[in-house]
Every structure is written in C-alpha cells, then in structure tokens.
Design a protein around this motif. Structure first.
Motif, short mmCIF file in Angstrom:
data_model
loop_
_atom_site.label_atom_id
_atom_site.label_comp_id
_atom_site.label_asym_id
_atom_site.label_seq_id
_atom_site.Cartn_x
_atom_site.Cartn_y
_atom_site.Cartn_z
N UNK A 1 0.86 -1.17 0.00
CA UNK A 1 0.00 0.00 0.00
C UNK A 1 0.90 1.23 0.00
N UNK A 2 0.40 2.34 -0.53
CA UNK A 2 1.09 3.62 -0.47
C UNK A 2 0.31 4.49 0.51
N UNK A 3 1.04 5.17 1.39
CA UNK A 3 0.38 6.01 2.37
C UNK A 3 1.25 7.20 2.74
N UNK A 4 0.68 8.10 3.49
CA UNK A 4 1.40 9.26 4.00
C UNK A 4 2.12 8.86 5.29
N UNK A 5 3.39 9.17 5.36
CA UNK A 5 4.18 8.76 6.52
C UNK A 5 3.68 9.38 7.83
N UNK A 6 2.87 10.44 7.74
CA UNK A 6 2.33 11.08 8.95
C UNK A 6 0.90 10.65 9.26
N UNK A 7 0.44 9.60 8.64
CA UNK A 7 -0.95 9.16 8.84
C UNK A 7 -1.11 8.41 10.16
N UNK A 8 -2.35 8.33 10.58
CA UNK A 8 -2.67 7.61 11.81
C UNK A 8 -2.30 6.14 11.75
N UNK A 9 -2.40 5.54 10.58
CA UNK A 9 -2.08 4.11 10.48
C UNK A 9 -0.60 3.85 10.75
N UNK B 1 -3.06 8.18 -10.45
CA UNK B 1 -4.26 8.53 -9.68
C UNK B 1 -3.92 8.93 -8.25
N UNK B 2 -2.77 8.52 -7.74
CA UNK B 2 -2.39 8.84 -6.36
C UNK B 2 -1.99 10.29 -6.19
N UNK B 3 -1.88 11.03 -7.31
CA UNK B 3 -1.55 12.46 -7.20
C UNK B 3 -2.64 13.22 -6.45
N UNK B 4 -3.82 12.64 -6.34
CA UNK B 4 -4.88 13.25 -5.54
C UNK B 4 -4.39 13.41 -4.09
N UNK B 5 -3.68 12.40 -3.58
CA UNK B 5 -3.19 12.43 -2.20
C UNK B 5 -1.77 13.00 -2.10
N UNK B 6 -1.03 12.92 -3.20
CA UNK B 6 0.35 13.38 -3.21
C UNK B 6 0.54 14.30 -4.42
N UNK B 7 0.12 15.59 -4.30
CA UNK B 7 0.17 16.51 -5.43
C UNK B 7 1.56 16.67 -6.04
N UNK B 8 2.62 16.45 -5.25
CA UNK B 8 3.99 16.55 -5.80
C UNK B 8 4.37 15.33 -6.61
N UNK B 9 3.48 14.32 -6.64
CA UNK B 9 3.77 13.09 -7.38
C UNK B 9 4.62 12.14 -6.57
N UNK B 10 5.23 11.20 -7.27
CA UNK B 10 5.99 10.16 -6.58
C UNK B 10 7.25 10.68 -5.90
N UNK B 11 7.62 11.92 -6.19
CA UNK B 11 8.78 12.52 -5.52
C UNK B 11 8.43 13.08 -4.14
N UNK B 12 7.16 13.09 -3.79
CA UNK B 12 6.72 13.62 -2.50
C UNK B 12 7.45 12.93 -1.36
N UNK B 13 7.95 13.73 -0.43
CA UNK B 13 8.64 13.18 0.73
C UNK B 13 7.66 12.59 1.75
N UNK B 14 6.36 12.85 1.57
CA UNK B 14 5.34 12.32 2.48
C UNK B 14 5.03 10.85 2.19
N UNK B 15 5.37 10.38 0.99
CA UNK B 15 5.02 9.01 0.60
C UNK B 15 5.90 7.99 1.33
N UNK B 16 5.23 6.96 1.83
CA UNK B 16 5.92 5.77 2.30
C UNK B 16 5.09 4.57 1.88
N UNK B 17 5.72 3.43 1.85
CA UNK B 17 5.03 2.19 1.50
C UNK B 17 4.69 1.41 2.76
N UNK B 18 3.61 0.67 2.69
CA UNK B 18 3.30 -0.33 3.71
C UNK B 18 3.40 -1.69 3.05
N UNK B 19 4.24 -2.54 3.62
CA UNK B 19 4.35 -3.92 3.13
C UNK B 19 3.63 -4.82 4.14
N UNK B 20 2.64 -5.53 3.66
CA UNK B 20 1.89 -6.44 4.51
C UNK B 20 2.43 -7.84 4.27
N UNK B 21 2.89 -8.48 5.33
CA UNK B 21 3.38 -9.85 5.26
C UNK B 21 2.34 -10.74 5.91
#
Length: 160
Positions: free
Chosen positions: A46-54, A97-117
């Motif tokens: 999953x892609x998420x914001x590193x400052x999110x509640x999750x 489509x994720x630019x809705x959440x990350x207007x700077x695109x994939x270069x946004x420093x807010x983006x982090x990945x969640x890996x579910x094992x």
C-alpha cells in the motif's frame, strides 16, 4: 489448484482492501486502501502518507488484518505491516491517480510504502462454476434439512 495458490490468485483480483490496525486506545481502526501491488507469495503493498494515523498505529502494534470483498468473492488476511522507504519500489508501483493524495507526485517526501506480510489467510469464492455448485449443494441441503458440506474449492483457511 491448491488452496494457497487460489488464495493468492484471488488477492491479485482485488484493487482495494480494508486495512485494520489497532489504535493507541486499543480500538480496531479500519480504512479502505488502494492496493499498490500484490506479490506471488501473498505480500501486499500500500502507499500512504508517513504522517498518517495508520503509521502511528503500526509503531505500537504491527499486527494487522486486511479484508477484501467482491460481489461473490471474499478474502481475509492477518499478518504484520511494515513501513518501507524504498524510492525504487515507489517508482515501480506508482499510479498517477495517487496524485490526488500526493500533489507533488511520486517525488513527494510524504510518501511511504506499507508492506503487509500475511501469515494466514482465508477465502470464500462463490463466483463462476464454484458459485453454481454451491447453490446446487445449498439447495439440496435445504431440501434435506441439512447444512451444505464445506467445499475446499469455494473456501479455505491457509497458512502463508
């Protein structure tokens, strides 16, 4: 087809899931997430914001549940989640489509990945011929005053 392969094939059919974490107050918190990727071993991204509640939830408890539902297909996974900062993987998984959440695109420093094992999964598949077979068995059981037999093609519990 064995149950583990069927579970993974079903996972790959979904594009959204509910991610369930345990919040700081001990409550379960579920939210819909776009599935960024699904691996052949059942791992999800999953892609998420590193400052999110999750992310805050996962700092306290890495155990998660992931559920998916289609019109006739259901999957439930339990396992662990890890925040992953991997720019190459973000490039690989990026969806415009994720630019809705990350207007700077994939270069946004807010983006982090969640890996579910996932460590365990279950599925219920009443689609296609499996669904027709289930309806016939359920009808027969109803007429005989019995419960339908479990069909391992239609549902199974799997260790991953």
């Amino acid at each position: 087809m064995n149950a583990k392969k069927k579970l993974i094939d079903l996972i790959k059919d979904f594009d959204t899931a509910m991610l369930v974490t345990r919040s700081h107050d001990g409550l379960l918190d579920a939210r819909p997430m776009a599935i960024a990727g699904a691996e052949d071993d059942g791992q999800l991204w999953f892609v998420t914001d590193r400052n999110s509640g999750k992310i805050a939830d996962l700092m306290l408890e890495e155990g998660v549940a992931v559920t998916m539902q289609g019109s006739n297909t259901f999957v439930s996974l339990s396992g662990t989640a890890h925040a992953v900062d991997d720019r190459a993987k973000i490039d690989e998984l990026w969806n415009e489509a994720w630019k809705v959440w990350f207007p700077e695109g994939k270069e946004s420093q807010a983006i982090t990945l969640l890996r579910i094992e996932p460590s365990h999964g279950e599925y219920w598949d009443n689609s296609g011929l499996t669904g027709v077979k289930y309806l016939l068995n359920a009808g027969k059981a109803y007429l005989q005053g019995e419960r339908p037999e479990k069909d391992v093609e239609a549902n199974a519990s799997v260790s991953l």
